[in-house]
Scaffold this motif. Structure first.
Motif, PDB file in Angstrom:
ATOM      1  N   GLU A  62      -0.919   1.968 -11.477  1.00 32.42           N
ATOM      2  CA  GLU A  62      -1.908   0.887 -11.594  1.00 32.42           C
ATOM      3  C   GLU A  62      -1.282  -0.460 -11.239  1.00 32.42           C
ATOM      4  O   GLU A  62      -1.920  -1.294 -10.593  1.00 32.42           O
ATOM      5  N   LEU A  63      -0.045  -0.682 -11.655  1.00 34.71           N
ATOM      6  CA  LEU A  63       0.662  -1.920 -11.333  1.00 34.71           C
ATOM      7  C   LEU A  63       0.748  -2.111  -9.821  1.00 34.71           C
ATOM      8  O   LEU A  63       0.415  -3.175  -9.293  1.00 34.71           O
ATOM      9  N   PHE A  64       1.166  -1.063  -9.106  1.00 33.81           N
ATOM     10  CA  PHE A  64       1.290  -1.189  -7.655  1.00 33.81           C
ATOM     11  C   PHE A  64      -0.072  -1.250  -6.967  1.00 33.81           C
ATOM     12  O   PHE A  64      -0.204  -1.871  -5.908  1.00 33.81           O
ATOM     13  N   GLN A  65      -1.100  -0.672  -7.576  1.00 29.10           N
ATOM     14  CA  GLN A  65      -2.448  -0.787  -7.030  1.00 29.10           C
ATOM     15  C   GLN A  65      -2.928  -2.240  -7.122  1.00 29.10           C
ATOM     16  O   GLN A  65      -3.487  -2.782  -6.170  1.00 29.10           O
ATOM     17  N   VAL A  66      -2.680  -2.873  -8.263  1.00 31.28           N
ATOM     18  CA  VAL A  66      -3.039  -4.280  -8.426  1.00 31.28           C
ATOM     19  C   VAL A  66      -2.273  -5.133  -7.419  1.00 31.28           C
ATOM     20  O   VAL A  66      -2.836  -6.034  -6.794  1.00 31.28           O
ATOM     21  N   HIS A  67      -0.983  -4.841  -7.246  1.00 31.77           N
ATOM     22  CA  HIS A  67      -0.161  -5.586  -6.281  1.00 31.77           C
ATOM     23  C   HIS A  67      -0.782  -5.520  -4.894  1.00 31.77           C
ATOM     24  O   HIS A  67      -0.985  -6.554  -4.228  1.00 31.77           O
ATOM     25  N   SER A  68      -1.120  -4.332  -4.449  1.00 27.28           N
ATOM     26  CA  SER A  68      -1.719  -4.138  -3.133  1.00 27.28           C
ATOM     27  C   SER A  68      -3.057  -4.873  -3.022  1.00 27.28           C
ATOM     28  O   SER A  68      -3.311  -5.587  -2.047  1.00 27.28           O
ATOM     29  N   ASN A  69      -3.916  -4.715  -4.023  1.00 31.03           N
ATOM     30  CA  ASN A  69      -5.231  -5.363  -4.000  1.00 31.03           C
ATOM     31  C   ASN A  69      -5.125  -6.888  -4.034  1.00 31.03           C
ATOM     32  O   ASN A  69      -5.905  -7.583  -3.379  1.00 31.03           O
ATOM     33  N   ALA A 117       0.777   4.167  -2.830  1.00 29.47           N
ATOM     34  CA  ALA A 117       0.598   5.594  -2.528  1.00 29.47           C
ATOM     35  C   ALA A 117       1.754   6.428  -3.079  1.00 29.47           C
ATOM     36  O   ALA A 117       1.549   7.510  -3.636  1.00 29.47           O
ATOM     37  N   ALA A 118       2.966   5.913  -2.968  1.00 30.28           N
ATOM     38  CA  ALA A 118       4.138   6.639  -3.482  1.00 30.28           C
ATOM     39  C   ALA A 118       4.074   6.766  -5.003  1.00 30.28           C
ATOM     40  O   ALA A 118       4.441   7.811  -5.558  1.00 30.28           O
ATOM     41  N   MET A 119       3.587   5.741  -5.678  1.00 25.84           N
ATOM     42  CA  MET A 119       3.520   5.790  -7.145  1.00 25.84           C
ATOM     43  C   MET A 119       2.420   6.732  -7.619  1.00 25.84           C
ATOM     44  O   MET A 119       2.561   7.383  -8.642  1.00 25.84           O
ATOM     45  N   ARG A 120       1.337   6.845  -6.855  1.00 27.55           N
ATOM     46  CA  ARG A 120       0.295   7.817  -7.204  1.00 27.55           C
ATOM     47  C   ARG A 120       0.834   9.229  -7.083  1.00 27.55           C
ATOM     48  O   ARG A 120       0.511  10.093  -7.887  1.00 27.55           O
ATOM     49  N   TRP A 127       0.842  -1.203   0.000  1.00 26.22           N
ATOM     50  CA  TRP A 127       0.000   0.000   0.000  1.00 26.22           C
ATOM     51  C   TRP A 127       0.874   1.249   0.000  1.00 26.22           C
ATOM     52  O   TRP A 127       0.561   2.226  -0.696  1.00 26.22           O
ATOM     53  N   ASP A 128       1.958   1.249   0.752  1.00 25.56           N
ATOM     54  CA  ASP A 128       2.880   2.395   0.759  1.00 25.56           C
ATOM     55  C   ASP A 128       3.476   2.626  -0.630  1.00 25.56           C
ATOM     56  O   ASP A 128       3.596   3.768  -1.084  1.00 25.56           O
ATOM     57  N   ALA A 129       3.838   1.547  -1.313  1.00 29.80           N
ATOM     58  CA  ALA A 129       4.377   1.664  -2.671  1.00 29.80           C
ATOM     59  C   ALA A 129       3.316   2.210  -3.615  1.00 29.80           C
ATOM     60  O   ALA A 129       3.598   3.086  -4.447  1.00 29.80           O
ATOM     61  N   SER A 181      13.544   1.814  -4.987  1.00 32.47           N
ATOM     62  CA  SER A 181      13.411   1.314  -3.625  1.00 32.47           C
ATOM     63  C   SER A 181      12.137   0.479  -3.471  1.00 32.47           C
ATOM     64  O   SER A 181      12.160  -0.608  -2.881  1.00 32.47           O
ATOM     65  N   HIS A 182      11.021   0.963  -4.008  1.00 34.03           N
ATOM     66  CA  HIS A 182       9.757   0.220  -3.913  1.00 34.03           C
ATOM     67  C   HIS A 182       9.780  -1.042  -4.764  1.00 34.03           C
ATOM     68  O   HIS A 182       9.205  -2.065  -4.377  1.00 34.03           O
ATOM     69  N   VAL A 183      10.428  -0.987  -5.911  1.00 31.94           N
ATOM     70  CA  VAL A 183      10.551  -2.173  -6.764  1.00 31.94           C
ATOM     71  C   VAL A 183      11.337  -3.260  -6.026  1.00 31.94           C
ATOM     72  O   VAL A 183      10.897  -4.410  -5.929  1.00 31.94           O
ATOM     73  N   ASP A 184      12.489  -2.889  -5.478  1.00 35.21           N
ATOM     74  CA  ASP A 184      13.320  -3.860  -4.753  1.00 35.21           C
ATOM     75  C   ASP A 184      12.576  -4.446  -3.557  1.00 35.21           C
ATOM     76  O   ASP A 184      12.603  -5.662  -3.326  1.00 35.21           O
ATOM     77  N   ALA A 185      11.896  -3.585  -2.800  1.00 36.44           N
ATOM     78  CA  ALA A 185      11.150  -4.052  -1.625  1.00 36.44           C
ATOM     79  C   ALA A 185      10.008  -4.976  -2.039  1.00 36.44           C
ATOM     80  O   ALA A 185       9.761  -6.008  -1.389  1.00 36.44           O
ATOM     81  N   SER A 186       9.323  -4.645  -3.122  1.00 34.80           N
ATOM     82  CA  SER A 186       8.192  -5.464  -3.575  1.00 34.80           C
ATOM     83  C   SER A 186       8.649  -6.842  -4.021  1.00 34.80           C
ATOM     84  O   SER A 186       8.006  -7.855  -3.711  1.00 34.80           O
TER      85      SER A 186
END
Length: 191
Positions: free
Chosen positions: A163-170, A55-58, A51-53, A119-124
């Motif tokens: 959108e990619l990170f939103q799908v990941h979170s969902n 929000a950061a991407m938005r 979710w943090d990723a 950073s978010h890519v590596d963490a994900s």
């Protein structure tokens, strides 16, 4: 500035604690089987990171844009269909989705992006690997690619990183959470 530093340290310490728990329970070379990780708070940590990723991407719109489409898993859950599926079918759907997400997010590693995005890519990617360990600990079978090699019908295309990170979170909040909660070993009260 100091406040942001404390937040980073707190986040790092939290991630380190979860990583130590996962490593302790999944330590290679032990003669005993993996201890099941049924505590949904472990998954909640990964969901919060996703979710943090998101929000950061938005917030990063123009600086974190890339001209490509990403193949991502479907996130909607039809509970009647889901409940009718056996654990192997659920596991295949979730593991396939994690594989697709890992591929999509991993494709960003080669692009020249901002430090925030990297950073978010590596963490994900690290989190997806940890989630797979959690699922393995509760005897969820690993991903087996389909023999046909064709496109999975359980995917869709998105056209932005946000959108990619939103799908990941969902996906983590939906299908992964439901799978972990319905794992037979977790229903037996083992945690």
């Amino acid at each position: 500035m100091i406040q942001a530093g404390h937040k980073t340290v707190r986040k790092t310490v939290g991630l380190f604690a979860v990583l130590l728990m996962v490593l302790e329970w999944t330590r290679p070379g032990l003669s005993s089987p993996l201890r099941p990780i049924c505590d949904l708070r472990v998954l909640d940590h990964f969901i919060k990171e996703a979710w943090d990723a998101e929000a950061a991407m938005r917030a990063c719109k123009d600086a974190c844009s890339i001209a490509t489409n990403f193949t991502v898993p479907l996130t909607r859950v039809d509970f009647d269909v889901w409940e009718a599926m056996n654990i192997e079918e659920k596991a295949q759907e979730v593991q396939s989705g994690l594989h697709v997400l890992n591929e999509a997010i991993g494709s960003l590693q080669a692009s020249n992006q901002t430090d925030v995005l990297q950073s978010h890519v590596d963490a994900s990617i690290s989190n997806i690997a940890s989630i797979r360990q959690v699922l393995r600990s509760v005897s969820i079978p690993e991903y087996v690619p389909p023999a046909s090699g064709g496109e999975d019908e359980e995917t869709q295309k998105v056209s932005s990183i946000s959108e990619l990170f939103q799908v990941h979170s969902n996906f983590l909040r939906g299908k992964v959470r439901h799978l972990l909660a319905s794992a037979p070993v977790c229903k037996q009260g083992v945690s």
